[in-house]
Design an enzyme around this catalytic site. Structure first.
Site, PDB file in Angstrom:
ATOM      1  N   SER A 237       0.800  -1.235   0.000  1.00  0.00           N
ATOM      2  CA  SER A 237       0.000   0.000   0.000  1.00  0.00           C
ATOM      3  C   SER A 237       0.832   1.284   0.000  1.00  0.00           C
ATOM      4  O   SER A 237       0.284   2.349  -0.280  1.00  0.00           O
ATOM      5  CB  SER A 237      -0.926   0.026   1.215  1.00  0.00           C
ATOM      6  OG  SER A 237      -2.146  -0.572   0.895  1.00  0.00           O
TER       7      SER A 237
ATOM      8  N   LYS B  23       0.692   3.409  -2.998  1.00  0.00           N
ATOM      9  CA  LYS B  23      -0.477   4.258  -3.283  1.00  0.00           C
ATOM     10  C   LYS B  23      -0.122   5.748  -3.242  1.00  0.00           C
ATOM     11  O   LYS B  23      -0.723   6.563  -3.928  1.00  0.00           O
ATOM     12  CB  LYS B  23      -1.609   3.957  -2.284  1.00  0.00           C
ATOM     13  CG  LYS B  23      -2.192   2.553  -2.443  1.00  0.00           C
ATOM     14  CD  LYS B  23      -3.132   2.192  -1.289  1.00  0.00           C
ATOM     15  CE  LYS B  23      -3.689   0.795  -1.422  1.00  0.00           C
ATOM     16  NZ  LYS B  23      -4.457   0.358  -0.243  1.00  0.00           N
TER      17      LYS B  23
ATOM     18  N   VAL C  19       1.021  -3.830   3.846  1.00  0.00           N
ATOM     19  CA  VAL C  19       0.886  -5.131   4.513  1.00  0.00           C
ATOM     20  C   VAL C  19       2.157  -5.981   4.476  1.00  0.00           C
ATOM     21  O   VAL C  19       2.227  -7.014   5.132  1.00  0.00           O
ATOM     22  CB  VAL C  19      -0.298  -5.968   3.969  1.00  0.00           C
ATOM     23  CG1 VAL C  19      -1.630  -5.381   4.380  1.00  0.00           C
ATOM     24  CG2 VAL C  19      -0.203  -6.146   2.460  1.00  0.00           C
TER      25      VAL C  19
ATOM     26  N   TYR D 148      -4.056   3.169   7.748  1.00  0.00           N
ATOM     27  CA  TYR D 148      -5.345   2.477   7.762  1.00  0.00           C
ATOM     28  C   TYR D 148      -6.269   3.130   8.793  1.00  0.00           C
ATOM     29  O   TYR D 148      -6.167   4.339   9.022  1.00  0.00           O
ATOM     30  CB  TYR D 148      -5.163   0.973   8.046  1.00  0.00           C
ATOM     31  CG  TYR D 148      -4.179   0.304   7.118  1.00  0.00           C
ATOM     32  CD1 TYR D 148      -4.475   0.147   5.759  1.00  0.00           C
ATOM     33  CD2 TYR D 148      -2.970  -0.183   7.578  1.00  0.00           C
ATOM     34  CE1 TYR D 148      -3.577  -0.489   4.900  1.00  0.00           C
ATOM     35  CE2 TYR D 148      -2.075  -0.825   6.725  1.00  0.00           C
ATOM     36  CZ  TYR D 148      -2.384  -0.961   5.391  1.00  0.00           C
ATOM     37  OH  TYR D 148      -1.507  -1.572   4.549  1.00  0.00           O
TER      38      TYR D 148
HETATM   39  N1  GLU Z   1      -1.525  -5.268  -2.502  1.00  0.00           N
HETATM   40  C1  GLU Z   1      -2.263  -5.185  -1.288  1.00  0.00           C
HETATM   41  C2  GLU Z   1      -3.748  -5.293  -1.537  1.00  0.00           C
HETATM   42  O1  GLU Z   1      -4.269  -4.624  -2.375  1.00  0.00           O
HETATM   43  C3  GLU Z   1      -1.932  -3.911  -0.597  1.00  0.00           C
HETATM   44  C4  GLU Z   1      -2.643  -3.802   0.700  1.00  0.00           C
HETATM   45  C5  GLU Z   1      -1.907  -3.013   1.723  1.00  0.00           C
HETATM   46  O2  GLU Z   1      -0.689  -2.975   1.774  1.00  0.00           O
HETATM   47  O3  GLU Z   1      -2.631  -2.423   2.525  1.00  0.00           O
HETATM   48  O4  GLU Z   1      -4.443  -6.056  -0.907  1.00  0.00           O
END
Ligand code: GLU
Length: 336
Positions: A92, A95, A290, A272
Site C-alpha cells: 500500500s 499508493k 501489509v 489504515y
Molecule cells: N496489494 C495489497 C492489496 O491490495 C496492498 C494492501 C496493503 O498494503 O494495505 O491487498
C-alpha cells in the site's frame, strides 16, 4: 528542548563521517548508530504479538522478527539499524507514489472528481462504502478502491508503458534505478486478488474506471510488488519531507503542491484505520503496507523507512509503529 539538542547531536554524528554517504542508491555500509540500534532492540519483541500477512501467499515467507529502520537527511547522509539489508515490497505504500503520478498526469480536479478526500474507519479493502456512498466514488486514494481508481488514471498506451512510467518515477525519487518489481509477489497477488477484482467491477459499473479489469489488476499488483529497502523508503520520505525536491540533484521530482497533498493523505489515512491514534502518538506523515513497510516524512527534516513484517490487527507493522513512537518522542519529531 533537550530532546531537540540530542536530535541534532545525533544528526551531527552522521555528518562527521561515521556513516557512509548513500548517493547512488547502494547501501555501502549498514553500520547502525548505537542509539538507533538500541531502539530497534527495545521494539523487536513486539513482533511476537503480531502476525505476518498471509492473504497474499508470497508474503508468508517474511521473517516475523525482522525489524529495521533507515533515516535519510536532505544533505545526502543516512543511517540504518536492524535487518536493513532485507528488502520488502511496497504494497500500500505504492499508493502514495501512484497518487503523485496520477495527479501529475491528470491534474488535481480530474483526480478528485473521481476519488474522495475523506478518511474512512473501514478496513483498506472494504467494499461497503462504495455501495452506501452516493455518488458512488471511493472515499480516498489510500484505500484499495481509491488506489485502484488512481492507478487507472496513470497515463500510458498499455500496462507495460504505465508500469515503466511508474518505475521511472520511483527511480527518480529514490535515485536508485535498480529498483524492480518482485515478479513472484506480483504473481502471487494477481492469482489471489479477487476482492480487488470485485472492487474494480464495482468501480467500472459506476463509471469510475473504464479499462479491462484484468489489465488494471495486473498493473496494480505489479505496483504493489515493487521491491525496496528501508533506505529507498527513507529517500522517498525525504523527497516528500522536502516538498518534492530530490536534494542530490536539486530537481523538483514531485510538484510542491502534490507533495503537500500526498503528505496530508498520509496523515489522515496513511495508517489504515489507526491513522488518528498514530497522529496523536507519532505525529509524522506516514504510509504503511501489509508487507510491514512504513514510509515516514518528517516535514523539512528527514525521511524514514521501516520494515517489520509482523502486523497488528489493523495491518500496520506492530514493532515498526512502536519504533516510530519511541523515535518521535526521543527526537521531538511530531509535527503537532
Ligand atoms: N496489494 C495489497 C492489496 O491490495 C496492498 C494492501 C496493503 O498494503 O494495505 O491487498
Amino acid at each position: 528542548m533537550e530532546t531537540e539538542k540530542s536530535a541534532s547531536r545525533l544528526a551531527l554524528k552522521q555528518h562527521v563521517g561515521i556513516y557512509k554517504q548513500f548517493y547512488g542508491g547502494i547501501i555501502l555500509n549498514c553500520q547502525s548508530s548505537e542509539e538507533l540500534q538500541a531502539l530497534v532492540n527495545e521494539c523487536r519483541d513486539y513482533a511476537k504479538q503480531g502476525k505476518v500477512a498471509d492473504y497474499i501467499p508470497a508474503l508468508k515467507k517474511a521473517k516475523q522478527n525482522d525489524l529495521s529502520i533507515s533515516i535519510f537527511y536532505p544533505d545526502g547522509y543516512g543511517f540504518s539499524a536492524g535487518d536493513c539489508q532485507q528488502s520488502m515490497t511496497l504494497q500500500s505504500i505504492s499508493k502514495v507514489i501512484s497518487l503523485a503520478l496520477a495527479i501529475m498526469d491528470r491534474g488535481v480536479d480530474y483526480v478528485f472528481e473521481r476519488v474522495g478526500q475523506e478518511p474512512t474507519g473501514d478496513p483498506f479493502n472494504s467494499v461497503a462504502k462504495l455501495e452506501t456512498n452516493k455518488p458512488s466514488k471511493p472515499l480516498n486514494p489510500m484505500i484499495n478502491a481509491g488506489a485502484l481508481a488512481v492507478t487507472h488514471m496513470i497515463k500510458g498506451a498499455n500496462v507495460q508503458e504505465r508500469l515503466h512510467r511508474l518505475m521511472t518515477f520511483i527511480h527518480a525519487i529514490t535515485g536508485n534505478d535498480q529498483i524492480k518489481v518482485n515478479e513472484e509477489v506480483a504473481d502471487s497477488e494477481f492469482k489471489t486478488a479477487d476482492l480487488n477484482r470485485s472492487l474494480c467491477y464495482f468501480l467500472r459499473q459506476h463509471n469510475v474506471i473504464e479499462e479491462n479489469v484484468e489489465d488494471l489488476i495486473d498493473l496494480y499488483t505489479k505496483q504493489c510488488a515493487i521491491e525496496v529497502t528501508c533506505l529507498d523508503l527513507a529517500k522517498i520520505g525525504c523527497v516528500l519531507a522536502m516538498d518534492g525536491v530530490e536534494m542530490s540533484t536539486g530537481k523538483q521530482v514531485i510538484p510542491h503542491e502534490i507533495a503537500r497533498i500526498c503528505k496530508t493523505f498520509m496523515v489522515t489515512c496513511g495508517m489504515y484505520n489507526a491513522s488518528g491514534e498514530f497522529a496523536i502518538k507519532v505525529g509524522i506523515p506516514a504510509k504503511s503496507g501489509v508487507s510491514g513497510g512504513i514510509l515516514g516524512a518528517v516535514p523539512g527534516k528527514c525521511g524514514i523507512g521501516i520494515y517489520g513484517p509482523s502486523l497488528d490487527e489493523k495491518g500496520n507493522s506492530i514493532a515498526g509503529v512502536k519504533l516510530l513512537e519511541k523515535l518521535s518522542k526521543k527526537y521531538s519529531l511530531s509535527m503537532f
